[in-house]
Design a protein around this motif. Structure first.
Motif, PDB file in Angstrom:
ATOM      1  N   SER A   9       0.857  -1.170   0.000  1.00  7.65           N
ATOM      2  CA  SER A   9       0.000   0.000   0.000  1.00  7.65           C
ATOM      3  C   SER A   9       0.894   1.221   0.000  1.00  7.65           C
ATOM      4  CB  SER A   9      -0.890   0.008   1.249  1.00  7.65           C
ATOM      5  OG  SER A   9      -1.745  -1.104   1.240  1.00  7.65           O
ATOM      6  N   LEU A  88     -13.399   4.024  -0.501  1.00  9.25           N
ATOM      7  CA  LEU A  88     -13.692   3.120   0.603  1.00  9.25           C
ATOM      8  C   LEU A  88     -14.896   3.703   1.326  1.00  9.25           C
ATOM      9  CD1 LEU A  88     -10.135   2.406   2.042  1.00  9.25           C
ATOM     10  CD2 LEU A  88     -11.575   0.849   0.710  1.00  9.25           C
ATOM     11  N   LEU A  97     -14.955  -1.439  -0.846  1.00 10.99           N
ATOM     12  CA  LEU A  97     -14.132  -0.817  -1.875  1.00 10.99           C
ATOM     13  C   LEU A  97     -14.875  -0.825  -3.200  1.00 10.99           C
ATOM     14  CD1 LEU A  97     -10.402  -1.324  -2.519  1.00 10.99           C
ATOM     15  CD2 LEU A  97     -11.983  -1.663  -4.400  1.00 10.99           C
ATOM     16  N   LEU A 119      -5.771   1.895  -0.655  1.00 10.67           N
ATOM     17  CA  LEU A 119      -5.551   1.092   0.546  1.00 10.67           C
ATOM     18  C   LEU A 119      -4.617   1.807   1.520  1.00 10.67           C
ATOM     19  CD1 LEU A 119      -5.332  -2.476  -1.031  1.00 10.67           C
ATOM     20  CD2 LEU A 119      -7.290  -1.393   0.117  1.00 10.67           C
ATOM     21  N   GLN A 123      -5.685   2.867   5.259  1.00 10.39           N
ATOM     22  CA  GLN A 123      -4.874   2.478   6.408  1.00 10.39           C
ATOM     23  C   GLN A 123      -4.500   3.707   7.239  1.00 10.39           C
ATOM     24  OE1 GLN A 123      -1.196   0.475   5.371  1.00 10.39           O
ATOM     25  NE2 GLN A 123      -1.548  -0.983   7.027  1.00 10.39           N
ATOM     26  N   VAL A 130     -11.105  -4.408   4.550  1.00  8.10           N
ATOM     27  CA  VAL A 130     -11.752  -3.943   3.325  1.00  8.10           C
ATOM     28  C   VAL A 130     -12.375  -5.134   2.611  1.00  8.10           C
ATOM     29  CG1 VAL A 130     -11.358  -2.809   1.096  1.00  8.10           C
ATOM     30  CG2 VAL A 130     -10.084  -2.056   3.105  1.00  8.10           C
ATOM     31  N   LEU A 166      -5.892  -4.691   6.318  1.00  2.00           N
ATOM     32  CA  LEU A 166      -4.885  -3.682   5.973  1.00  2.00           C
ATOM     33  C   LEU A 166      -3.793  -3.675   7.038  1.00  2.00           C
ATOM     34  CD1 LEU A 166      -6.924  -0.633   4.675  1.00  2.00           C
ATOM     35  CD2 LEU A 166      -5.956  -2.526   3.418  1.00  2.00           C
TER      36      LEU A 166
END
Length: 166
Positions: A9, A88, A97, A119, A123, A130, A166
Motif C-alpha cells: 500500500s 472506501l 471498496l 488502501l 490504512q 476492506v 490492511l
C-alpha cells in the motif's frame, strides 16, 4: 516510478507512468462531483459492472454526493482530467471498496496504482478491513484484487465477495 504488481500500500499522492507512457497522479479527493461526472460520461454499457456507475448525470451526481460525503476517495489525474476513481465506504468496523477506471485508460496499470493508494489512504485513516464484490465473469478485476492481496470469501449469484486486512 514504474508500476509493479506487489501488494504494497502507498499513501497518496503518487505520480506514476502507466504502460502507455502516460504520467498520471493519484491523489486523495474531497472536491465536488464535476470532474468525476465528466469521467463517468465516458463509461458505456460494457464499462459498467453491477449497475455502477449509474447511468445519467442526475443519478451519477446523487451517487457521487454520497460517496464524496461519506467515503475516503482517491482520484487518478491525467493532466487535468480525472481518469480513475476509487472509494472506501465505511460500514461499522470495515469498509467496502469500489474502483473505476475510465475505459481508454484500462489495462495500463492505472487500477494497480489506484488501489494501492486507496488502501494506503484507508490504512492512514484507521481502516483495518476492506471488502468488495465483483462479478465472477470480471476476470481482469479479480486478478487486480488478488494482486492487491484480496482473497475470495464467498460466492453468490454470479458474484464473488473478496476481502483483506490492511
Amino acid at each position: 516510478m514504474a508500476l509493479s504488481s506487489d501488494r504494497q500500500s502507498q499513501r497518496p499522492p503518487s505520480t506514476v507512468t502507466d504502460r502507455e507512457g502516460r504520467t498520471v497522479t493519484v491523489s486523495t479527493y474531497a472536491g465536488d462531483a464535476d470532474p468525476l461526472v465528466e469521467m463517468y460520461a465516458h463509461f458505456d454499457d460494457e464499462s459498467r459492472s453491477q449497475g455502477l456507475p449509474p447511468r445519467g448525470e442526475a443519478r451519477q451526481r446523487q451517487w457521487l454526493d454520497g460517496l464524496l460525503e461519506d467515503g475516503l476517495n482517491v482520484v487518478v489525474w491525467h493532466r487535468d482530467d480525472a481518469v480513475g476513481h476509487a472509494v472506501l465506504i465505511p460500514y461499522d468496523d470495515t469498509a467496502e471498496l469500489a474502483i473505476f477506471v475510465r475505459p481508454a485508460y484500462q489495462l495500463a496499470g492505472i487500477g494497480t496504482a489506484l488501489i494501492r493508494c486507496l488502501l494506503g489512504h484507508g490504512q492512514a485513516n484507521g481502516v483495518d478491513h476492506v471488502w468488495l464484490t465483483v462479478a465472477r465473469t470480471n476476470r481482469i478485476a479479480m486478478n487486480l484484487y488478488r494482486s492487491a492481496g484480496f482473497e475470495t470469501t464467498a460466492r453468490e449469484r454470479g458474484e464473488h465477495e473478496m476481502d483483506r486486512q490492511l
